[in-house]
Structures are given as C-alpha cells and as structure tokens.
Design a protein around this motif. Sequence first.
Motif, PDB file in Angstrom:
ATOM      1  N   HIS A  77     -33.685 -71.877  18.386  1.00  0.00           N
ATOM      2  CA  HIS A  77     -34.131 -71.225  19.615  1.00  0.00           C
ATOM      3  C   HIS A  77     -33.098 -71.407  20.734  1.00  0.00           C
ATOM      4  CE1 HIS A  77     -38.053 -70.810  17.675  1.00  0.00           C
ATOM      5  NE2 HIS A  77     -37.955 -72.085  17.344  1.00  0.00           N
ATOM      6  N   ASP A  78     -32.470 -72.586  20.780  1.00  0.00           N
ATOM      7  CA  ASP A  78     -31.427 -72.828  21.787  1.00  0.00           C
ATOM      8  C   ASP A  78     -30.252 -71.872  21.594  1.00  0.00           C
ATOM      9  OD1 ASP A  78     -32.748 -74.965  23.063  1.00  0.00           O
ATOM     10  OD2 ASP A  78     -32.057 -76.358  21.512  1.00  0.00           O
ATOM     11  N   ILE A  79     -29.883 -71.634  20.342  1.00  0.00           N
ATOM     12  CA  ILE A  79     -28.757 -70.736  20.065  1.00  0.00           C
ATOM     13  C   ILE A  79     -29.097 -69.300  20.485  1.00  0.00           C
ATOM     14  CG2 ILE A  79     -27.188 -69.862  18.294  1.00  0.00           C
ATOM     15  CD1 ILE A  79     -26.960 -72.881  18.943  1.00  0.00           C
ATOM     16  N   LEU A  80     -30.334 -68.881  20.237  1.00  0.00           N
ATOM     17  CA  LEU A  80     -30.743 -67.547  20.679  1.00  0.00           C
ATOM     18  C   LEU A  80     -30.697 -67.441  22.199  1.00  0.00           C
ATOM     19  CD1 LEU A  80     -33.786 -66.764  18.345  1.00  0.00           C
ATOM     20  CD2 LEU A  80     -31.436 -65.947  18.138  1.00  0.00           C
ATOM     21  N   SER A  81     -31.103 -68.498  22.881  1.00  0.00           N
ATOM     22  CA  SER A  81     -31.035 -68.503  24.340  1.00  0.00           C
ATOM     23  C   SER A  81     -29.593 -68.378  24.823  1.00  0.00           C
ATOM     24  CB  SER A  81     -31.668 -69.776  24.892  1.00  0.00           C
ATOM     25  OG  SER A  81     -31.558 -69.831  26.296  1.00  0.00           O
ATOM     26  N   ILE A  82     -28.682 -69.074  24.148  1.00  0.00           N
ATOM     27  CA  ILE A  82     -27.261 -68.977  24.492  1.00  0.00           C
ATOM     28  C   ILE A  82     -26.767 -67.539  24.327  1.00  0.00           C
ATOM     29  CG2 ILE A  82     -24.945 -69.620  23.708  1.00  0.00           C
ATOM     30  CD1 ILE A  82     -26.098 -72.409  23.073  1.00  0.00           C
ATOM     31  N   ILE A  83     -27.111 -66.921  23.199  1.00  0.00           N
ATOM     32  CA  ILE A  83     -26.674 -65.549  22.943  1.00  0.00           C
ATOM     33  C   ILE A  83     -27.198 -64.607  24.018  1.00  0.00           C
ATOM     34  CG2 ILE A  83     -26.938 -63.594  21.361  1.00  0.00           C
ATOM     35  CD1 ILE A  83     -26.861 -65.618  19.078  1.00  0.00           C
ATOM     36  N   GLU A  84     -28.447 -64.793  24.396  1.00  0.00           N
ATOM     37  CA  GLU A  84     -29.041 -63.928  25.421  1.00  0.00           C
ATOM     38  C   GLU A  84     -28.297 -64.049  26.745  1.00  0.00           C
ATOM     39  OE1 GLU A  84     -33.544 -62.693  26.801  1.00  0.00           O
ATOM     40  OE2 GLU A  84     -33.169 -64.745  26.108  1.00  0.00           O
ATOM     41  N   GLN A  85     -27.813 -65.267  27.047  1.00  0.00           N
ATOM     42  CA  GLN A  85     -27.126 -65.492  28.316  1.00  0.00           C
ATOM     43  C   GLN A  85     -25.670 -65.030  28.320  1.00  0.00           C
ATOM     44  OE1 GLN A  85     -27.961 -69.493  30.161  1.00  0.00           O
ATOM     45  NE2 GLN A  85     -29.110 -69.799  28.271  1.00  0.00           N
ATOM     46  N   VAL A  86     -24.999 -65.103  27.152  1.00  0.00           N
ATOM     47  CA  VAL A  86     -23.544 -64.923  27.166  1.00  0.00           C
ATOM     48  C   VAL A  86     -23.056 -63.659  26.487  1.00  0.00           C
ATOM     49  CG1 VAL A  86     -23.330 -67.446  27.111  1.00  0.00           C
ATOM     50  CG2 VAL A  86     -22.991 -66.157  24.991  1.00  0.00           C
ATOM     51  N   HIS A  87     -23.902 -62.924  25.790  1.00  0.00           N
ATOM     52  CA  HIS A  87     -23.376 -61.845  24.943  1.00  0.00           C
ATOM     53  C   HIS A  87     -22.618 -60.774  25.730  1.00  0.00           C
ATOM     54  CE1 HIS A  87     -27.181 -59.864  26.171  1.00  0.00           C
ATOM     55  NE2 HIS A  87     -26.538 -58.733  25.937  1.00  0.00           N
ATOM     56  N   GLU A  88     -22.990 -60.580  26.984  1.00  0.00           N
ATOM     57  CA  GLU A  88     -22.292 -59.555  27.778  1.00  0.00           C
ATOM     58  C   GLU A  88     -20.837 -59.930  28.037  1.00  0.00           C
ATOM     59  OE1 GLU A  88     -24.534 -58.937  31.304  1.00  0.00           O
ATOM     60  OE2 GLU A  88     -26.119 -57.807  30.291  1.00  0.00           O
ATOM     61  N   ASN A  89     -20.519 -61.208  27.941  1.00  0.00           N
ATOM     62  CA  ASN A  89     -19.148 -61.669  28.175  1.00  0.00           C
ATOM     63  C   ASN A  89     -18.338 -61.806  26.890  1.00  0.00           C
ATOM     64  OD1 ASN A  89     -19.454 -62.131  31.081  1.00  0.00           O
ATOM     65  ND2 ASN A  89     -20.834 -63.785  30.478  1.00  0.00           N
ATOM     66  N   THR A  90     -18.891 -61.394  25.768  1.00  0.00           N
ATOM     67  CA  THR A  90     -18.217 -61.573  24.487  1.00  0.00           C
ATOM     68  C   THR A  90     -17.705 -60.248  23.943  1.00  0.00           C
ATOM     69  OG1 THR A  90     -20.278 -61.334  23.223  1.00  0.00           O
ATOM     70  CG2 THR A  90     -19.639 -63.568  23.904  1.00  0.00           C
ATOM     71  N   GLU A  91     -16.727 -60.378  23.068  1.00  0.00           N
ATOM     72  CA  GLU A  91     -16.214 -59.216  22.330  1.00  0.00           C
ATOM     73  C   GLU A  91     -17.010 -59.073  21.048  1.00  0.00           C
ATOM     74  OE1 GLU A  91     -12.097 -57.727  20.090  1.00  0.00           O
ATOM     75  OE2 GLU A  91     -12.099 -59.518  21.378  1.00  0.00           O
ATOM     76  N   PHE A  92     -17.343 -57.843  20.697  1.00  0.00           N
ATOM     77  CA  PHE A  92     -18.158 -57.570  19.516  1.00  0.00           C
ATOM     78  C   PHE A  92     -17.302 -56.942  18.428  1.00  0.00           C
ATOM     79  CE2 PHE A  92     -20.921 -54.767  17.013  1.00  0.00           C
ATOM     80  CZ  PHE A  92     -21.905 -55.668  16.620  1.00  0.00           C
ATOM     81  N   THR A  93     -17.309 -57.559  17.235  1.00  0.00           N
ATOM     82  CA  THR A  93     -16.582 -57.007  16.097  1.00  0.00           C
ATOM     83  C   THR A  93     -17.455 -57.104  14.855  1.00  0.00           C
ATOM     84  OG1 THR A  93     -15.509 -59.153  15.694  1.00  0.00           O
ATOM     85  CG2 THR A  93     -14.284 -57.537  16.993  1.00  0.00           C
ATOM     86  N   GLU A  94     -17.040 -56.374  13.832  1.00  0.00           N
ATOM     87  CA  GLU A  94     -17.790 -56.327  12.585  1.00  0.00           C
ATOM     88  C   GLU A  94     -16.922 -56.828  11.447  1.00  0.00           C
ATOM     89  OE1 GLU A  94     -20.033 -52.893   9.889  1.00  0.00           O
ATOM     90  OE2 GLU A  94     -19.584 -52.543  12.013  1.00  0.00           O
ATOM     91  N   GLN A  95     -17.493 -57.734  10.628  1.00  0.00           N
ATOM     92  CA  GLN A  95     -16.788 -58.253   9.460  1.00  0.00           C
ATOM     93  C   GLN A  95     -17.520 -57.800   8.202  1.00  0.00           C
ATOM     94  OE1 GLN A  95     -16.561 -62.500  10.189  1.00  0.00           O
ATOM     95  NE2 GLN A  95     -14.884 -62.255  11.626  1.00  0.00           N
TER      96      GLN A  95
END
Length: 232
Positions: free
Chosen positions: A118-136
């Motif tokens: 749950h903590d990791i999901l909270s982190i993703i919710e807070q920071v995803h806008e500042n991350t680069e998105f790629t597909e592997q």
Amino acid sequence: MLLLFTIIILSACSENKEDIVEKALQTEDTLESYATDYGIAINVETEFRNESSSVQGNATIVENPAALHQVFTSTTSNNESSVEGYMVKEDSYIKEGDSEWIYQQIEPDAIQFEPSYHDILSIIEQVHENTEFTEQDSTYQLSFEGFNRQIYDALSSPFSVELTGFELDDDVEQKLVILINKDDHTIQSLQYDIVAENSDTGKVTMDIHMDYNNFNEVEEITIPEEVKDSAS
C-alpha cells in the motif's frame, strides 16, 4: 495511411501512462496476500570515517486477518545479525540469531510491514507525474533521474530517508525505477538510489529495492508448533 497510423500511435501513448497507473492503483482493491524481497544498503564516507550497513530480507503478508512472517539480516562494518518473526492475530514470536524464541502478546492493529504494498501505491500516486513512462517486454516502467523534491518527500517516510548536512537541490542525485506487471498491473519492483555529496559533510549513498510477488497466493500464515513450544 501513414498520417492516420501516426495519429493513432500518438493518441495511445498520450493516455497510456495515466491508464496504467490507475490500473496499478486499483490492484489494492483485490489484494489479499503477497510476498516481498527487500534490501537497503547505506554507505557513509567522510574525512573521519567510512561506514556501511545493510538490511536484506523477505516477508510474507496476509491482509485480513492480518498476519506476517518475516526473516531479515542486518549487517554493519563490525556485526551481522539475523531476525525471524511471526505475527498472527494477538501472538508475536521473535527470534534473533541462535537465541530462543520470545513470545509477546500484541494488538492485531500492530501487525504491519513497512513499506507495505500500500505504501508503494501511495508513492506511485504522488510521483508518477514526475516520471518517464516506458514499455518493456513484460513490464511498464516509471523512472526518474536527477533531483525532485516531491519524489524525495514521498519516499522519505516509508524508507526512513533523512539527509542532514546537505543542500538537497544542489547535493543530491536520485534514481527511481518502478516496474508494473503488464498482465495484472501489480507492482513488480521498486529501485531507489540516492547519492548525496558535498565537501563539508562527505558522501552518503543509499540503495533501496523492493520486489513484490505471489499476489493472493498465500492462503494462511501459521506459527509452527515447535516455535510455540520453545518460546519463553
């Protein structure tokens, strides 16, 4: 045809990141149990000392009713110790190294593992806008390199990261990589590296990783009878 194909590709990419993050956040709704392997390594270099410490471990967690089995090893420059623990309902059994099992009654609300899924999901919710998105091949990746205060703050509490003696904007470099499973959108892993350095304080490096697996495959956590019988 080429123009149409290009428009379709660009449209898909523009909404893909938000869609994937939303699906990842929704995995919390069906989470019943999971396992994690984790590690944290810290190295401090100054004019007067050079110290290293690390924690490596694994845990199995059941959500409701809450239960936990965890094994981890802590290592410093001068010492190494291992701990195993069970927490089920109101019962806690802890064993350090070769010592005897110790029993303690606890409140069920005290059963928790940090940082939890749950903590990791909270982190993703807070920071995803500042991350680069790629597909592997089998995962989606959220990544960041540089320094971002929002990312620093989001990960500070779950991982007990506190850097003193440094100007964050000038002295700190971060690298964050989060992998999301393509098939079910569960969080596969988080890797977080920090380097802080200046001429006055010295250099601090932190390497943190969390790997999550066996989602909803843990039926029950029970305390072995031999643990109960040998506990003091």
